[in-house]
Scaffold this motif. Structure first.
Motif, PDB file in Angstrom:
ATOM      1  N   LEU A  94       0.857  -1.203   0.000  1.00 14.39           N
ATOM      2  CA  LEU A  94       0.000   0.000   0.000  1.00 14.39           C
ATOM      3  C   LEU A  94       0.881   1.237   0.000  1.00 14.39           C
ATOM      4  O   LEU A  94       1.846   1.306   0.764  1.00 14.39           O
ATOM      5  N   VAL A  95       0.568   2.180  -0.879  1.00 15.31           N
ATOM      6  CA  VAL A  95       1.311   3.446  -0.905  1.00 15.31           C
ATOM      7  C   VAL A  95       0.310   4.582  -0.830  1.00 15.31           C
ATOM      8  O   VAL A  95      -0.697   4.578  -1.549  1.00 15.31           O
ATOM      9  N   LEU A  96       0.547   5.520   0.072  1.00 20.19           N
ATOM     10  CA  LEU A  96      -0.340   6.677   0.180  1.00 20.19           C
ATOM     11  C   LEU A  96       0.502   7.949   0.264  1.00 20.19           C
ATOM     12  O   LEU A  96       1.368   8.088   1.129  1.00 20.19           O
ATOM     13  N   ALA A  97       0.233   8.883  -0.651  1.00 20.27           N
ATOM     14  CA  ALA A  97       1.008  10.127  -0.697  1.00 20.27           C
ATOM     15  C   ALA A  97       0.404  11.167   0.245  1.00 20.27           C
ATOM     16  O   ALA A  97      -0.767  11.068   0.633  1.00 20.27           O
ATOM     17  N   ASP A  98       1.178  12.197   0.571  1.00 18.14           N
ATOM     18  CA  ASP A  98       0.685  13.302   1.394  1.00 18.14           C
ATOM     19  C   ASP A  98      -0.476  13.977   0.677  1.00 18.14           C
ATOM     20  O   ASP A  98      -0.457  14.132  -0.547  1.00 18.14           O
ATOM     21  N   GLY A  99      -1.486  14.372   1.431  1.00 19.54           N
ATOM     22  CA  GLY A  99      -2.626  15.082   0.847  1.00 19.54           C
ATOM     23  C   GLY A  99      -3.677  14.169   0.232  1.00 19.54           C
ATOM     24  O   GLY A  99      -4.732  14.631  -0.177  1.00 19.54           O
TER      25      GLY A  99
ATOM     26  N   ILE B  63     -18.163  14.498   9.648  1.00 20.37           N
ATOM     27  CA  ILE B  63     -16.875  13.861   9.939  1.00 20.37           C
ATOM     28  C   ILE B  63     -16.068  13.683   8.646  1.00 20.37           C
ATOM     29  O   ILE B  63     -14.869  13.950   8.601  1.00 20.37           O
ATOM     30  N   LEU B  64     -16.751  13.282   7.576  1.00 20.63           N
ATOM     31  CA  LEU B  64     -16.034  13.102   6.311  1.00 20.63           C
ATOM     32  C   LEU B  64     -15.535  14.445   5.781  1.00 20.63           C
ATOM     33  O   LEU B  64     -14.443  14.539   5.225  1.00 20.63           O
ATOM     34  N   ALA B  65     -16.330  15.488   6.007  1.00 21.62           N
ATOM     35  CA  ALA B  65     -15.897  16.824   5.577  1.00 21.62           C
ATOM     36  C   ALA B  65     -14.660  17.263   6.370  1.00 21.62           C
ATOM     37  O   ALA B  65     -13.739  17.868   5.816  1.00 21.62           O
ATOM     38  N   GLU B  66     -14.636  16.942   7.655  1.00 22.08           N
ATOM     39  CA  GLU B  66     -13.456  17.288   8.474  1.00 22.08           C
ATOM     40  C   GLU B  66     -12.223  16.555   7.953  1.00 22.08           C
ATOM     41  O   GLU B  66     -11.128  17.107   7.908  1.00 22.08           O
ATOM     42  N   ALA B  67     -12.420  15.309   7.576  1.00 17.18           N
ATOM     43  CA  ALA B  67     -11.286  14.524   7.064  1.00 17.18           C
ATOM     44  C   ALA B  67     -10.772  15.150   5.769  1.00 17.18           C
ATOM     45  O   ALA B  67      -9.563  15.338   5.586  1.00 17.18           O
ATOM     46  N   ARG B  68     -11.694  15.501   4.892  1.00 13.84           N
ATOM     47  CA  ARG B  68     -11.289  16.071   3.610  1.00 13.84           C
ATOM     48  C   ARG B  68     -10.555  17.399   3.826  1.00 13.84           C
ATOM     49  O   ARG B  68      -9.556  17.701   3.192  1.00 13.84           O
ATOM     50  N   ARG B  69     -11.068  18.181   4.765  1.00 15.85           N
ATOM     51  CA  ARG B  69     -10.457  19.479   5.044  1.00 15.85           C
ATOM     52  C   ARG B  69      -9.027  19.309   5.574  1.00 15.85           C
ATOM     53  O   ARG B  69      -8.099  20.015   5.168  1.00 15.85           O
ATOM     54  N   ALA B  70      -8.870  18.338   6.483  1.00 20.39           N
ATOM     55  CA  ALA B  70      -7.540  18.111   7.059  1.00 20.39           C
ATOM     56  C   ALA B  70      -6.561  17.699   5.958  1.00 20.39           C
ATOM     57  O   ALA B  70      -5.421  18.168   5.914  1.00 20.39           O
ATOM     58  N   ALA B  71      -7.010  16.828   5.038  1.00 19.44           N
ATOM     59  CA  ALA B  71      -6.114  16.375   3.961  1.00 19.44           C
ATOM     60  C   ALA B  71      -5.714  17.555   3.081  1.00 19.44           C
ATOM     61  O   ALA B  71      -4.545  17.723   2.741  1.00 19.44           O
ATOM     62  N   ALA B  72      -6.695  18.400   2.736  1.00 21.12           N
ATOM     63  CA  ALA B  72      -6.420  19.494   1.799  1.00 21.12           C
ATOM     64  C   ALA B  72      -5.627  20.614   2.465  1.00 21.12           C
ATOM     65  O   ALA B  72      -4.608  21.056   1.938  1.00 21.12           O
ATOM     66  N   GLU B  73      -6.089  21.057   3.635  1.00 22.28           N
ATOM     67  CA  GLU B  73      -5.456  22.230   4.254  1.00 22.28           C
ATOM     68  C   GLU B  73      -4.096  21.914   4.847  1.00 22.28           C
ATOM     69  O   GLU B  73      -3.180  22.713   4.790  1.00 22.28           O
ATOM     70  N   LYS B  74      -3.972  20.753   5.450  1.00 22.88           N
ATOM     71  CA  LYS B  74      -2.704  20.440   6.106  1.00 22.88           C
ATOM     72  C   LYS B  74      -1.819  19.572   5.220  1.00 22.88           C
ATOM     73  O   LYS B  74      -0.712  19.220   5.604  1.00 22.88           O
ATOM     74  N   HIS B  75      -2.344  19.204   4.066  1.00 23.74           N
ATOM     75  CA  HIS B  75      -1.614  18.375   3.115  1.00 23.74           C
ATOM     76  C   HIS B  75      -1.040  17.126   3.784  1.00 23.74           C
ATOM     77  O   HIS B  75       0.139  16.800   3.670  1.00 23.74           O
ATOM     78  N   ILE B  76      -1.923  16.454   4.515  1.00 22.98           N
ATOM     79  CA  ILE B  76      -1.483  15.204   5.150  1.00 22.98           C
ATOM     80  C   ILE B  76      -2.242  14.041   4.525  1.00 22.98           C
ATOM     81  O   ILE B  76      -3.364  14.212   4.023  1.00 22.98           O
ATOM     82  N   GLY B  77      -1.613  12.885   4.541  1.00 24.12           N
ATOM     83  CA  GLY B  77      -2.278  11.683   4.048  1.00 24.12           C
ATOM     84  C   GLY B  77      -3.308  11.218   5.071  1.00 24.12           C
ATOM     85  O   GLY B  77      -3.091  11.375   6.273  1.00 24.12           O
ATOM     86  N   ILE B  78      -4.406  10.686   4.580  1.00 20.02           N
ATOM     87  CA  ILE B  78      -5.421  10.157   5.494  1.00 20.02           C
ATOM     88  C   ILE B  78      -5.806   8.765   5.025  1.00 20.02           C
ATOM     89  O   ILE B  78      -6.140   8.571   3.852  1.00 20.02           O
ATOM     90  N   LEU B  79      -5.712   7.828   5.948  1.00 19.09           N
ATOM     91  CA  LEU B  79      -6.109   6.458   5.625  1.00 19.09           C
ATOM     92  C   LEU B  79      -7.364   6.153   6.428  1.00 19.09           C
ATOM     93  O   LEU B  79      -7.384   6.328   7.656  1.00 19.09           O
ATOM     94  N   ILE B  80      -8.414   5.734   5.719  1.00 20.50           N
ATOM     95  CA  ILE B  80      -9.702   5.527   6.396  1.00 20.50           C
ATOM     96  C   ILE B  80     -10.183   4.111   6.113  1.00 20.50           C
ATOM     97  O   ILE B  80     -10.212   3.691   4.949  1.00 20.50           O
ATOM     98  N   SER B  81     -10.574   3.396   7.144  1.00 16.08           N
ATOM     99  CA  SER B  81     -11.199   2.099   6.879  1.00 16.08           C
ATOM    100  C   SER B  81     -12.702   2.294   6.873  1.00 16.08           C
ATOM    101  O   SER B  81     -13.266   2.973   7.731  1.00 16.08           O
TER     102      SER B  81
END
Ligand code: ADP
Length: 255
Positions: A24-29, A175-193
């Motif tokens: 599994l590979v996940l990039a930042d953002g 909650i999904l909107a918060e996740a999307r915001r964190a990925a976009a604004e902080k440019h961090i990878g998010i892994l969700i099950s």
């Protein structure tokens, strides 16, 4: 960037492998979704990434660094966890979130820790909740506090395990909107099950379809096909397009 290579895991020597050669590979953002039915290994995979469980073989790297050899504390500064049903105890919202800074402060929180908590409270519209007791909050509100607590770790990556499991639609969306915001604004990878396919399509950039501990399909939305879902979920569905969005509908026995 998270890179998992040929990861294998079992709970004991006598039990069967629960994760088999997972790549599994996940990039930042990016938002990556681990999709599979109950018992397929999603939580076990998240816990291996977090270091709660140790793999039998394979490698786990974050920005080239070996996660398996890293201490819990070092890992917590890189990867934060938003668990399914977080138990906070009878703490105020503020203190519950401040607890996320624990990998940074030695004995007591400093001014910088407090400033970071205040910033996240403000960003997430939670300032008016700061003094409330978390035990009095609704499921969706508590989940939001769990996200805030993860964000004050200033992680490079967030892992959510079934974040919408017990929530109603409005809270799910929140909650999904918060996740999307964190990925976009902080440019961090998010892994969700997740097991909900439509939620996954709504939010995911990359998909990892897992069955019996093996990733069968990896890629963008194009990997979510009726045939792939039949194979991974043992379910009949139909995929239709509405407003250029793929929507999964039940195509099975219920008519
Ligand atoms: P998912 O999150 O996709 O529902 P899990 O990762 O929880 O799946 O479980 C994967 C498999 O591992 C299942 O067969 C489950 O029974 C088994 N399992 C989960 N936790 C444990 C445990 N603590 N000890 C032994 N087996 C476990």
């Amino acid at each position: 960037m998270l890179e998992i290579n040929k990861l294998c895991f079992r709970y004991s020597r006598r039990s069967p492998f629960v994760l088999r050669d997972v790549d599994l590979v996940l990039a930042d953002g990016e938002i990556g979704i681990i999709l599979g039915k109950n018992g397929s290994g999603k939580t076990t995979l998240c816990k291996n990434v977090l270091g709660i469980l140790k793999p039998v073989s394979g490698s786990l790297r974050f920005d080239g660094e070996d996660l398996i050899r890293m201490s819990r504390r070092e890992r917590a500064r890189r990867i934060a966890y938003v668990p399914q049903n977080i138990q906070f105890g009878a703490l105020s919202v503020y203190d519950s979130i401040l607890a996320g800074r624990i990998s940074y402060f030695a004995y007591r929180a400093g001014k910088e820790d407090e400033e970071i908590v205040e910033k996240v409270l403000d960003d997430m519209g939670l300032t008016s909740f700061a003094d409330r007791n978390v035990e009095e909050l609704s499921g969706g509100e508590r989940q939001k506090i769990a996200i805030a607590r993860a964000l004050v770790q200033e992680p490079r990556m967030l892992i959510f395990d079934e974040p919408t499991g017990n929530l109603d639609i409005a809270n799910e969306q929140l909650i999904l909107a918060e996740a999307r915001r964190a990925a976009a604004e902080k440019h961090i990878g998010i892994l969700i099950s997740l097991h909900d396919l439509n939620q996954a399509l709504e939010i995911g950039d990359r998909f990892f379809l897992i069955k019996n501990g093996r990733i069968l399909y990896t890629g963008g939305k194009e990997v979510i096909t009726e045939a792939a879902i039949r194979e991974v979920f043992d379910a009949e569905v139909r995929i239709v397009e509405i407003d250029h969005k793929k929507i999964i509908i039940n195509g099975g026995k219920i008519s």
